[in-house]
Design an enzyme around this catalytic site. Sequence first.
Site, short mmCIF file in Angstrom:
data_model
loop_
_atom_site.label_atom_id
_atom_site.label_comp_id
_atom_site.label_asym_id
_atom_site.label_seq_id
_atom_site.Cartn_x
_atom_site.Cartn_y
_atom_site.Cartn_z
N GLU B 34 -22.30 106.54 67.72
CA GLU B 34 -23.12 106.56 68.94
C GLU B 34 -24.59 106.53 68.53
O GLU B 34 -25.02 107.32 67.71
CB GLU B 34 -22.80 107.82 69.76
CG GLU B 34 -23.74 108.11 70.91
CD GLU B 34 -23.88 106.94 71.89
OE1 GLU B 34 -22.85 106.43 72.37
OE2 GLU B 34 -25.03 106.54 72.16
N ALA B 49 -20.40 107.53 90.43
CA ALA B 49 -19.40 108.60 90.26
C ALA B 49 -18.18 108.41 91.14
O ALA B 49 -17.61 109.36 91.66
CB ALA B 49 -20.03 109.97 90.50
N ILE B 50 -17.76 107.15 91.27
CA ILE B 50 -16.65 106.83 92.17
C ILE B 50 -15.45 106.34 91.36
O ILE B 50 -15.60 105.54 90.44
CB ILE B 50 -17.04 105.67 93.13
CG1 ILE B 50 -18.36 105.95 93.85
CG2 ILE B 50 -15.91 105.38 94.11
CD1 ILE B 50 -18.34 107.09 94.80
N HIS B 52 -12.77 103.97 92.09
CA HIS B 52 -12.52 102.95 93.12
C HIS B 52 -11.02 102.70 93.28
O HIS B 52 -10.26 102.71 92.31
CB HIS B 52 -13.21 101.64 92.73
CG HIS B 52 -14.70 101.74 92.73
ND1 HIS B 52 -15.43 101.65 93.89
CD2 HIS B 52 -15.58 101.93 91.71
CE1 HIS B 52 -16.73 101.78 93.57
NE2 HIS B 52 -16.84 101.95 92.26
N VAL B 175 -25.52 101.07 64.99
CA VAL B 175 -25.02 100.02 64.11
C VAL B 175 -26.06 98.90 64.06
O VAL B 175 -26.42 98.32 65.08
CB VAL B 175 -23.66 99.49 64.60
CG1 VAL B 175 -23.22 98.27 63.79
CG2 VAL B 175 -22.62 100.59 64.53
N ILE B 335 -18.37 95.78 80.74
CA ILE B 335 -17.62 96.72 81.59
C ILE B 335 -18.55 97.23 82.68
O ILE B 335 -19.18 98.28 82.55
CB ILE B 335 -17.01 97.88 80.77
CG1 ILE B 335 -16.29 97.36 79.53
CG2 ILE B 335 -16.08 98.71 81.64
CD1 ILE B 335 -15.03 96.57 79.77
N SER B 337 -19.00 97.88 87.05
CA SER B 337 -18.13 98.52 88.04
C SER B 337 -16.91 97.62 88.24
O SER B 337 -17.07 96.40 88.30
CB SER B 337 -18.89 98.68 89.35
OG SER B 337 -18.05 99.24 90.32
#
Lengths: 457, 479
Positions: B34, B49-50, B52, B175, B335, B337
């Site tokens: 990371e 914060a859903i 779906h 990286v 990636i 929603s």
Amino acid sequence: MHVKIHDLIVIGGGPAGLAAALSAWECGVKDIVIVERDKELGGILNQCIHNGFGLHYFKEELTGPEYASRFIDMLRDSSVQVKLDTMVIELTDDKELHVVSSTNGYEILKAKAVILAMGCRERPRGPIGTPGTRPSGIFTAGQAQRYVNMEGYHVGRKAVILGSGDIGLIMARRLTLEGSEVLACVEIMPYSGGLARNIVQCLHDYDIPLYLSHTITQIHGYPRVEGVTISEVDDNRNPIPGTEQYIECDTVLLSVGLIPENELSKGANIAIDSRTGGPIVNQSLETSVEGIFACGNVVHVHDLVDYVTYESSEAGKSAAQRILKIASSNSADITHSITDENADVIQLINGNGISYTVPQLIDLKVKLHNIEVFFRTNRIFGKSTIHVKAGNSELKRFKRVRLTPGEMEKIVIDEDTLRQCISKGFDEIEVSVTEDPASEENVHFPVEKTVTLGEVL
Amino acid sequence: MINKYDVAIIGCGIIGASLAYELSRYKTRVVVLEKENDICCGTTKANSAIIHAGYDPQPGTLMAELNVKGCQMAKELCADLGVPYRQTGSLVLAFDDTDMQTLNTLYRRGVENSVPGLRLLSRDELRAIEPEVSESAIGALYAPTAAIVSPWEYGIALAETAVKNGVDLLLSTEVLSITDESDHWSLQTKDQVIKADFVINAAGVNSDIIHNMVAEPAFKITPSKGEYYLLDKSEGDRVRHVVFQCPTVNGKGVLVSPTVHGNLIVGPNAVATNREDLATTGEGLDFIRNSAVRSVPSISFGENIRNFAGLRANSDVDDFIIGICARHFVDLAGIKSPGLTAAPAIAVHAVGLLKDDGLKLENKEHWNGTRKRIRFSELTPEERAQLISNNPAYGRVVCRCETITEGEIIDTLRSPIPAHTVDGVKRRAGSGMGRCQGGFCAPRIVEIISREYQIPPEQVLQDGEGSFILAEHTKRREI
């Protein structure tokens, strides 16, 4: 769980709680507990190391810690108990308190009377919605004050202060004295929200520019603040395009208002005045829940701690009267509620120019006396008249040289006037302000001269 | 330090964390790299914060399949991991006939995607279940499986559990280049070279950059910024469901939703931008307010406690970009929603790809996929009393708005992926999330971090590298 019962519980050990507890003790209540969430008494006064406290109450100039310590010393000789480092996490309208601490664990307490003295908190960036990045280096003024004065750390080297509340002004001076540069104080209103003496002593004396009718329209930088864009605003407080200027800084202090801290009060179903943000109180500082009193900044934000002390002493006295009455009578007939529909109350109505009054109502079942009414105006008035009216008749008027929203004002409605009002069956008294025409000279009413602290200094 | 890993995952957002969690079931040696100083600091911490329901993606796409699967998985997974999750259901509002046609399309799509329980609501039905919606809303699509979640806690819980089960995590490890050593990959970072047989690209808005280190450019990420309002708990009950407007080409539009923490979230807009731009703007916030009141006119924006912005990893491909782009190199890219929803399903899918590509998977004998966190505010008085008597630190409330205790703060500093910044503590314990936004607790948390790590307060960071809070000691400054 076991419930411990006390006569009086005071929530908060800042100036309000200290004065309230002391006054209740002096009135003869012996079983008093102050619950304070910090590790020492004194509240926010502990970080206010500047002077100017106590001119009214002690007739001398003290620092915040000195002012607090006078009360702490007086309490030392009393039987008032203090629970430090203890947080009240719940208050019920039945005067039950859930408190937690490392030393005593989880406790449930109950009292014959409760005094709310939780003070206020600072408005953060969210409610003002300043756009931009979210870097470090943005502090509320009080947070910065704590870091600098109590913990001994600089918060940055070049600061811009948004808002001109008193803490922001005080911090402009503090940061300057500590060797940081304060580049601007930016106020969205056409006038400062702080005391006149602070504008003079904290900004003017250090050549810190005050930009009125300006606001920060963008915060720049990440991971640390690198600068702000400030813009002039129009009469509706909208930024005027083309007026932007960039100021390089590594720190932004927010002094954009104080909010009475009433989460516990709301949990106890205490009626809140949307104008003050604090509980609606009567002249005894009793809230809508009988036996729960409130004083200090939890009721309305004060400019001067001296007034917090006066108000809180009254609350302490009122709570004591209730407790001693319960002790002397076995019946519960003293209970009443100020929101009770049958209760006889006179509402104080905010007329022209008035943004709020405290108390909001006068309870006629409580023994009447001269009543001090605190208020703020909703804009600046020059030479003006404060009118106290009931129905169509004017009961009293007061003269002022100048009124500003930044300075809390006080008038006294005397007992005779109140009795007049009652005898005529009025259930509302309106307080309003009008600016005097330049030529007006008709002073037929008793006039009370007020000297503001700015004039004294 | 392991000489060579079986799998290296680049990026520890919700996607990298989900995959790490999934792989931690096996005896596979996994490392997650990371670039930030904490995990879940990108899109994972700043989104709607859903969870779906899955009526939105085109049928037949991987996005549709993984959305619906991920939505099903989230409930149990969140329960296992102690992550706040609430199945609220969602509503898409229609204001005119064109919108009604859109609802019909979404309904048909949802049915085709196997979304359970979809219903078209009349105006009256809508108002019966969501009284605060605008009177001009004439109908709605109701999706009962939609839910709300704490996205960063979801990601952190997945990653922590992976680490607890043996996955290695390297923070502040960007990286810089990748070399094909024919029998393994070498990942060059600032301080070291990491060797791994398989590499997963879960680098979010930077996933095209990582892809281009090993393969011909195949897609381009154009980050799309979404700005938000987070309103005080006093507005938290304004709506009961996630309330959407009809989607447009720019995304799912401005939504109004309760959060699992009891607040109200309103946003986002959609503005194409660069990879670093997380600034909110006056225009963006104006647009969100004006759009949101079309759905729910009574929202009180004066109750705002925070504005923020997040970046969507939008690509020029109409689906998630999931697949093998070089030998033993898997892209989990673009990636956007419903990425948060699909994450656990993406992870399962990716493990399948790795297996097909030759990764040997052997179950661990002792794998524990659950996690518990003490949440003082959710306990009964008796439980609280017990907790404090066992450890007095739980008796000291540090964050008054959210009732977070010192014990919980210390827990985050001693967790499998310890917090070491004020915001790291906030994301794990919830301190500073409330209406005063850390005004009260931040200095106390700085003090606790300083004490526990034995570092001077001026070294305590707000969040990312360089986000120092305090300058030097007032008495130590040279004049």
